[in-house]
Design an enzyme around this catalytic site. Structure first.
Site, PDB file in Angstrom:
ATOM      1  N   ASP A 130       0.843  -1.203   0.000  1.00  0.00           N
ATOM      2  CA  ASP A 130       0.000   0.000   0.000  1.00  0.00           C
ATOM      3  C   ASP A 130       0.874   1.248   0.000  1.00  0.00           C
ATOM      4  O   ASP A 130       2.026   1.207   0.452  1.00  0.00           O
ATOM      5  CB  ASP A 130      -0.876   0.051   1.261  1.00  0.00           C
ATOM      6  CG  ASP A 130      -2.046  -0.926   1.217  1.00  0.00           C
ATOM      7  OD1 ASP A 130      -2.356  -1.453   0.145  1.00  0.00           O
ATOM      8  OD2 ASP A 130      -2.654  -1.142   2.282  1.00  0.00           O
ATOM      9  N   ARG A 180      -1.322  -0.598  -8.489  1.00  0.00           N
ATOM     10  CA  ARG A 180      -2.713  -0.235  -8.172  1.00  0.00           C
ATOM     11  C   ARG A 180      -2.796   1.287  -8.250  1.00  0.00           C
ATOM     12  O   ARG A 180      -2.003   1.975  -7.608  1.00  0.00           O
ATOM     13  CB  ARG A 180      -3.086  -0.685  -6.764  1.00  0.00           C
ATOM     14  CG  ARG A 180      -4.435  -0.115  -6.314  1.00  0.00           C
ATOM     15  CD  ARG A 180      -4.638  -0.159  -4.808  1.00  0.00           C
ATOM     16  NE  ARG A 180      -4.652  -1.499  -4.279  1.00  0.00           N
ATOM     17  CZ  ARG A 180      -4.266  -1.805  -3.042  1.00  0.00           C
ATOM     18  NH1 ARG A 180      -3.799  -0.861  -2.229  1.00  0.00           N
ATOM     19  NH2 ARG A 180      -4.320  -3.038  -2.623  1.00  0.00           N
TER      20      ARG A 180
HETATM   21  C1  LIG Z   1      -8.775  -1.239  -3.317  1.00  0.00           C
HETATM   22  C2  LIG Z   1      -8.332   0.099  -2.824  1.00  0.00           C
HETATM   23  C3  LIG Z   1      -7.076   0.248  -2.281  1.00  0.00           C
HETATM   24  C4  LIG Z   1      -6.642   1.494  -1.836  1.00  0.00           C
HETATM   25  N1  LIG Z   1      -5.343   1.644  -1.408  1.00  0.00           N
HETATM   26  C5  LIG Z   1      -4.895   2.870  -1.088  1.00  0.00           C
HETATM   27  C6  LIG Z   1      -3.536   3.094  -0.769  1.00  0.00           C
HETATM   28  O1  LIG Z   1      -2.699   2.174  -0.757  1.00  0.00           O
HETATM   29  N2  LIG Z   1      -3.146   4.349  -0.448  1.00  0.00           N
HETATM   30  C7  LIG Z   1      -4.037   5.411  -0.455  1.00  0.00           C
HETATM   31  O2  LIG Z   1      -3.626   6.540  -0.187  1.00  0.00           O
HETATM   32  N3  LIG Z   1      -5.343   5.225  -0.746  1.00  0.00           N
HETATM   33  C8  LIG Z   1      -5.792   3.989  -1.058  1.00  0.00           C
HETATM   34  N4  LIG Z   1      -7.117   3.819  -1.380  1.00  0.00           N
HETATM   35  C9  LIG Z   1      -8.089   4.909  -1.111  1.00  0.00           C
HETATM   36  C10 LIG Z   1      -8.202   5.882  -2.274  1.00  0.00           C
HETATM   37  O3  LIG Z   1      -7.003   6.594  -2.404  1.00  0.00           O
HETATM   38  C11 LIG Z   1      -9.371   6.852  -2.085  1.00  0.00           C
HETATM   39  O4  LIG Z   1      -9.176   7.585  -0.907  1.00  0.00           O
HETATM   40  C12 LIG Z   1     -10.717   6.187  -2.020  1.00  0.00           C
HETATM   41  O5  LIG Z   1     -10.805   5.094  -2.876  1.00  0.00           O
HETATM   42  C13 LIG Z   1     -11.830   7.186  -2.415  1.00  0.00           C
HETATM   43  O6  LIG Z   1     -11.595   7.628  -3.716  1.00  0.00           O
HETATM   44  P1  LIG Z   1     -12.532   7.238  -4.958  1.00  0.00           P
HETATM   45  O7  LIG Z   1     -11.661   6.920  -6.119  1.00  0.00           O
HETATM   46  O8  LIG Z   1     -13.467   6.179  -4.587  1.00  0.00           O
HETATM   47  O9  LIG Z   1     -13.249   8.577  -5.369  1.00  0.00           O
HETATM   48  P2  LIG Z   1     -13.949   9.768  -4.572  1.00  0.00           P
HETATM   49  O10 LIG Z   1     -13.877  10.948  -5.484  1.00  0.00           O
HETATM   50  O11 LIG Z   1     -13.440   9.915  -3.187  1.00  0.00           O
HETATM   51  O12 LIG Z   1     -15.418   9.254  -4.484  1.00  0.00           O
HETATM   52  C14 LIG Z   1     -16.210   9.010  -5.637  1.00  0.00           C
HETATM   53  C15 LIG Z   1     -17.518   8.382  -5.236  1.00  0.00           C
HETATM   54  O13 LIG Z   1     -17.256   7.094  -4.661  1.00  0.00           O
HETATM   55  C16 LIG Z   1     -18.106   6.843  -3.551  1.00  0.00           C
HETATM   56  N5  LIG Z   1     -17.291   6.732  -2.325  1.00  0.00           N
HETATM   57  C17 LIG Z   1     -15.978   6.964  -2.202  1.00  0.00           C
HETATM   58  N6  LIG Z   1     -15.544   6.710  -0.955  1.00  0.00           N
HETATM   59  C18 LIG Z   1     -16.624   6.325  -0.260  1.00  0.00           C
HETATM   60  C19 LIG Z   1     -16.842   5.930   1.076  1.00  0.00           C
HETATM   61  N7  LIG Z   1     -15.863   5.901   1.972  1.00  0.00           N
HETATM   62  N8  LIG Z   1     -18.102   5.595   1.434  1.00  0.00           N
HETATM   63  C20 LIG Z   1     -19.115   5.609   0.552  1.00  0.00           C
HETATM   64  N9  LIG Z   1     -18.974   5.986  -0.744  1.00  0.00           N
HETATM   65  C21 LIG Z   1     -17.757   6.337  -1.141  1.00  0.00           C
HETATM   66  C22 LIG Z   1     -19.059   8.011  -3.510  1.00  0.00           C
HETATM   67  O14 LIG Z   1     -20.178   7.685  -4.305  1.00  0.00           O
HETATM   68  C23 LIG Z   1     -18.272   9.125  -4.138  1.00  0.00           C
HETATM   69  O15 LIG Z   1     -19.073  10.136  -4.667  1.00  0.00           O
HETATM   70  C24 LIG Z   1      -7.543   2.603  -1.889  1.00  0.00           C
HETATM   71  C25 LIG Z   1      -8.810   2.463  -2.448  1.00  0.00           C
HETATM   72  C26 LIG Z   1      -9.215   1.242  -2.925  1.00  0.00           C
HETATM   73  C27 LIG Z   1     -10.568   1.135  -3.561  1.00  0.00           C
END
Ligand SMILES: Cc1cc2nc3c(=O)[nH]c(=O)nc-3n(C[C@H](O)[C@H](O)[C@H](O)COP(=O)(O)OP(=O)(O)OC[C@H]3O[C@@H](n4cnc5c(N)ncnc54)[C@H](O)[C@@H]3O)c2cc1C
Length: 303
Positions: A130, A180
């Protein structure tokens, strides 16, 4: 503003203690973290596999303070691979370098990562490192490259909110590294990261295009329907097979979208975290979507 406050609170030890020892908040955390022990995570992993989804398991924890604690975390990860193999789960593992002593010594941390990677390789599995906050980015990229030189079953994570990410992607791809792509979950300054969501999103789509045509198998980790639609469109335009990449989502987030992607024949991996140290992870999930905070506050005062 609210996002910044929640991310700041995610580092508070006093708040962590209060929240994690309170029965109501512990129950509420189950929406994002299925439990504190491996058995509970395995139950969630089986359910995901049964629903046609792949899994990556993460034992929560960050910033250990002694080598003995880091070694304990290493042993936990070795045991997770054994369990995944025994139960024939379609799953791999994600871990954080600060859990494995990166702050204590990069060499010590590298040794632990190498031993986990060896166990992953023994089962023909995979280890995802991560990405944490930007103070660790350079050290993480360097360590992943060094470990990959000895064992290629290790991959990295790149965050589209960082200005440096395009360069990091080209660097890691030159080592054949699987990546990723996510937007990034930490509180970062404008010196290192895009402040506006539209810029983070535009960079996400740009980096996704670089990854999808790279010839390696990558994970596109997002719940954002626009990022997902952009990825599907680009893959179709370039005739990239649905088997040549995977989407990734977090346990408990946008289950509707998860089911839709599986129905449409895309590969989807669910990130399942478990463990006692769920507080910072939980706060980052609340910060991503303030509506979640309102939901949790309502339920807290009702129960
Ligand atoms: C498999 C995976 C691994 C990850 N690993 C890392 C990592 O190693 N390091 C790191 O910094 N980040 C990591 N993340 C987190 C990532 O960086 C984002 O903070 C997170 O995924 C929210 O971003 P988004 O792309 O979903 O878009 P956003 O713009 O945040 O959200 C878009 C839409 O997604 C939905 N959504 C997003 N988050 C939520 C929530 N918590 N609850 C409900 N609905 C939600 C909503 O509908 C929102 O409008 C990971 C995410 C995933 C999916």
């Amino acid at each position: 503003m609210l996002r910044s406050i929640l991310l700041k609170f995610s580092n508070s030890k006093a708040l962590a203690h209060w929240v994690t020892s309170n029965g109501t908040t512990r129950r509420m955390s189950h929406r994002f973290v299925p439990g504190e022990v491996l058995d509970e995570a395995m139950g969630a992993a089986h359910a995901c596999n049964d629903g046609g989804m792949l899994v990556t398991l993460d034992c929560l924890g960050e910033n250990v303070s002694t080598p003995a604690d880091a070694q304990k975390v290493r042993d936990t990860y070795l045991a997770i691979y054994d369990r995944l193999a025994q139960e024939k789960l379609k799953a791999n593992v994600s871990c954080k370098l600060t859990q494995l002593g990166l702050d204590l010594s990069p060499e010590f941390c590298e040794g632990l990562v190498l031993s986990i990677a060896e166990r992953a390789a023994a089962y023909e599995s995979f280890l995802r490192i991560d990405m944490e906050s930007s103070i660790y980015t350079q050290r993480t990229v360097e360590l992943v490259k060094r470990v990959r030189a000895q064992n290629p079953c290790v991959g990295a994570v790149i965050q589209s909110y960082l200005y440096r990410s395009e360069n990091d992607i080209h660097d890691l791809l030159s080592y054949g590294c699987r990546i990723r792509l996510c937007k990034g979950a930490y509180k970062e300054s404008e010196e290192v990261a895009f402040a506006k969501k539209e810029d983070v999103d535009a960079n996400f789509l740009k980096l996704m295009r670089i990854l999808l045509v790279s010839g390696f198998y990558h994970g596109i980790a997002t719940h954002d329907p626009r990022m997902i639609a952009g990825t599907i469109r680009f893959a179709a335009e370039r005739k990239i097979s649905k088997d040549d990449f995977e989407f990734q989502m977090l346990y408990g987030v946008r289950k509707d979208l998860q089911r839709q992607l599986v129905r449409d024949g895309y590969r989807l991996r669910i990130y399942i975290p478990y463990g006692q140290e769920w507080f910072p992870y939980f706060m980052r999930r609340l910060a991503e979507r303030p509506a979640n905070l309102a939901f949790f506050i309502r339920h807290f005062f009702r129960s």
